[in-house]
Design an enzyme around this catalytic site. Sequence first.
Site, PDB file in Angstrom:
ATOM      1  N   ASN A  43      42.112  10.263  48.945  1.00 14.57           N
ATOM      2  CA  ASN A  43      42.329  11.703  48.769  1.00 14.57           C
ATOM      3  C   ASN A  43      41.050  12.530  48.749  1.00 14.57           C
ATOM      4  O   ASN A  43      41.064  13.715  49.102  1.00 14.57           O
ATOM      5  CB  ASN A  43      43.083  11.962  47.452  1.00 14.57           C
ATOM      6  N   HIS A 144      52.707  10.494  61.268  1.00 12.45           N
ATOM      7  CA  HIS A 144      51.430  10.707  61.951  1.00 12.45           C
ATOM      8  C   HIS A 144      51.611  11.330  63.329  1.00 12.45           C
ATOM      9  O   HIS A 144      50.643  11.440  64.081  1.00 12.45           O
ATOM     10  CB  HIS A 144      50.659   9.386  62.065  1.00 12.45           C
TER      11      HIS A 144
END
Length: 272
Positions: A43, A144
Site C-alpha cells: 500500500n 486488473h
Amino acid sequence: MGASLLRLHFHDCFVQVYIMGCDGSILLDATPTIDSEKTALPNNNSARGFEVIDMIKAEVDKACGGKPVVSCADILAVAARDSVVALGGPSWEVQLGRRDSTSASRTTANNDIPSPFMDLPALKSSFQKQGLNERDLVALSGGHTIGFSQCQFFRNRIFNETADNIDAEFARERRASCFAGSGDANLGSLDGSPARFDGSYFKNLVEKKGLLHSDQALFAGGSTDSVVKGYGSNNGRSFWFDFASSMVKMGNIKPLTGNLGQIRVNCRKVNA
C-alpha cells in the site's frame, strides 16, 4: 479513481485483523496505538483514493441527517461496485451491514495481500486462506483490466523473464518507460484499455502480455489456463458473471456485524 477504489476494497478485505476482513481497517491513519496498513509494502505510496472515500462519507452522512449511519467498510464495498459500473463493467447487489474495525495491522497486510511477484501456487494459497477458490482467483485478478501499476512491480518481468513467458515486443515497449535502474513510480497500464472494464486482460495473458508476474502466472501452463481462455472469449460474458459473484463472496470475508466494531465518524480514525 475507479481502479484505485476497487483496489482499496480488495486490500481491505484480504487483511484479517483479529480474524476480521472487510472492516475498513485500511482507511485508518497511524497513531501510537494503530499500526496503519497504509504503510504496508503493498500500500505504501501506492494505495490511493482515501480522500475520495472521505468525500463520499461526508455526503452519505449528510444524507443520513448528519449522523454516521453507514460504515466506512460498506462505503468501500459500494464504491468498488460503482467504480466497476462507471467503467463499463457489471453490477451486483452489495450486501450491507458491515461495521468498522477499531484496529489495523501493517504486519498482516504485508503477509496477506497477494504480491505481484507470486507464482500460481502462492496465489492459490493466498486466496484459499480467504475462503476463495481457483475460479475466484482468476475472476478477481480480472480487476486488473482497469488501472495501472508502478514500474517497480513489473521491472523484473520485462527485463529478466524469458521469451516463453513474456512477449518480446511487449517487454520492449514497456522498457521505454520503466528503466533498469530508475523510474520506480512510472506507470504501466495493466491492459491495453485501462479505463474500460472488459475482457482484454485475459486476451493479453494468452498472448503472454500480462504486465505483472502474478498476472501471467494465471496463464503459464497451469490449472487456471482454461479459465483464462474462457474469460477471454465470448466477449467476456462469463467473466462478468463470475467477477460479480466473486466480488460478493470477497465482500463477505468475515465482516464485523451486529454490535461488533463501530460506525466511524471519520474513516481515518477510531471514534473517541
